[in-house]
Structure formats: C-alpha cells, structure tokens
Design an enzyme around this catalytic site. Sequence first.
Site, short mmCIF file in Angstrom:
data_model
loop_
_atom_site.label_atom_id
_atom_site.label_comp_id
_atom_site.label_asym_id
_atom_site.label_seq_id
_atom_site.Cartn_x
_atom_site.Cartn_y
_atom_site.Cartn_z
N ARG A 74 4.46 -3.67 -6.86
CA ARG A 74 3.41 -4.41 -6.15
C ARG A 74 3.83 -4.56 -4.69
O ARG A 74 4.98 -4.86 -4.38
CB ARG A 74 3.18 -5.78 -6.77
N GLU B 291 -3.76 -3.95 0.01
CA GLU B 291 -4.48 -2.70 -0.30
C GLU B 291 -5.99 -2.92 -0.24
O GLU B 291 -6.49 -3.95 -0.68
CB GLU B 291 -4.08 -2.23 -1.71
N HIS C 249 -1.39 4.27 -3.96
CA HIS C 249 -1.36 3.59 -5.26
C HIS C 249 -1.91 4.48 -6.37
O HIS C 249 -2.88 4.15 -7.06
CB HIS C 249 -2.13 2.27 -5.22
#
Length: 337
Positions: free
Chosen positions: A246, A276, A294
């Site tokens: 994360r 993000e 990601h």
Amino acid sequence: MGDVLLIGDLKFVDPEWSSLSSEPGVSALHEYRTGSRDDFLSKLSSGTYGNIVALYRSNDSTKVTGPFDEELISKLPSSLRYICHSGAGYDNIDVAAATRRGIQVSSTPQAVDNATADTAVLCMLGALRLANVGMDILRRGRWGQEPLPTAHDPQGKVLGILGMGSIGRNFAAKARAFGMTIQYHNRSRLAPEAEEGARYVSFEELLRTSDVLSLNLNLSKATEHIIGKDQLAMMKKGVTIVNTARGKLMDEAALVEALNDGDRIWSVGLDVFEEEPKVHPGLIDNPRVFLLPHIGTLTFETRRAMEMLVIDNIKSALTTGKLITRVKEQDNMDGAK
C-alpha cells in the site's frame, strides 16, 4: 435464510454468483453494481436490503459506495453477519466497527500471493537494473548515442522483508532463486518451518542491513508512514526499496527528498502510491524510480481466483457459519461471531 448482496461488478464469476440463489440458506440475490454512496446509504436507510445476511464487495467497489467506514457500517442492516471482500488489502473496511456489530469480515489472501510476489520481483529487478533509464533511451531513439547505466545484480544481496505474511513468504521463495539472502521483521517471529531459513531481525536492523527492502504488510493506522524520513535515514547506503503493498506505508514526500539528497537510495520499485491514481511528480521525474500503475493482481488467473474465493467464503458462511479466510484482526476482537 437470508439474502445476499453484490456491490460493484464481477468480471469472471457471474455464473457462480447466479448459482448462489440455489444454495442452502439463500432466499434471494440482490445487486448494486453501479451507483453512488449517497444513493446506497439511502437504500440502506429505506430498508431495501433489510434481509441481507452476507454481502460481496471489493476494493474496486469503493468507487461505488465509498469506503466501508464507521458511518456506512452503522447503517448496514442488523441481519448482516458477513462482509466478504475481494482483495488481500482491506484498509477501506473499518474492521473494528464491523466487529462491534458482530459482523465477520473475510479477504482473499491466498488468491493474490503469486501475482503480487511476481510483481515484487518485477519491481525489484526493474529497480536494481535501472530499467527505466534504458527503456527511455530506447524509446527516444537514443540507443548508441546516450550511455546506458551499469546497474546491480540481485545475487548475493540481502533482501529484507517488512511483513512476512503469505505474500512476503512467496516473494522470499522467488528471491532465493536469484541467490539472495532473506531476513525479515514482523510484530512476532514466525515458526521455524515458516521461516525456511530466513533470519528474524529487529525493525532497525532490517533497515540498517538490507540491500533491498520490500514492504509486504497491511496498511493500518499503526503502519501508515512506517517508512518516513527517520527510517529512510537509517537505511544502508545504496539500498533499493520495493513497495507492492500500500502506498501510504511510505511518506512519498520524504522518499522523494531522500532520492534527491544523495546516494543512500540506489533505486525504488513501486506498484502502489499514497494518493492513487495521483503519483508524486518527484517519483515520475526520477529515472531511478521504476513505476507500475498498481497492477499487482491484475491477471486473468488471479482476478478469477479472488472472485471465486469470495463466492466460496459466502457459501461457507451460509452453510457452516464460518468464513474460510476471515481477517486476522477479528481473532482478537470481541464481538466477532
């Protein structure tokens, strides 16, 4: 008997979702694939889903309802007993709030292990070899005109894993094939058989002695910015940092500052970011940062496995009263049934 609610979309298991209607204990299926948080809260308040026992949600469905924070969880019907989540990370669910209401929560850890560990390998190799630099020179048609960087091999390096869960252990197994030595830090030491020769060290020793530091732990209030300015200053000169867990585990501003300040950090490989899809411009502009958007679990095989594990959790919950992959926090929280 009770109803089951799907929040967000499915890509691979629509037939299996539909077949839940014939499972013991299921009276009806409901879907909320698109919408908004305000609309969803309104439906909860009006009793639209007043008989649901289990629900399916995902990290992607956060775009539909927003996070399952204390506000939303407080409005879930009293009939709800299970939140079955698609994703290894579940920081967008307030597990403590769910537990206080007697709601069990599951995630999909095993289903994501290989793909996430593979992505960590990709980030590590891309960062060690400064692959961004060479790819940029190639794409700009400057191969042979600009110097290519001499980089580093993984062989003989010490890989430090912060968070030796199932993904961390999977990554360690893959890194051993490259001739790397493994050390790790957890809140508690693993059993010897789970370590598979990895060395357990303190958090500070991990930072000071790892050639490559990989973040493989869950995000929580306790772990947010676990890597900040002070921790970056402790790291071994020439370290490579990998994060596929994360983004908020690291202070991105401090990371950019450390990258610009000297040669302590050789390179960084990132698949996750603090805000993000926004990425700190200091990371984008730095050629020593290997970046991915990601994509850790974004494979056909893994996404299907994740969706199927959620379906299996729902089936298990409704037939046995137990989730297959209940989140670990609930083992030590009062109120989980």
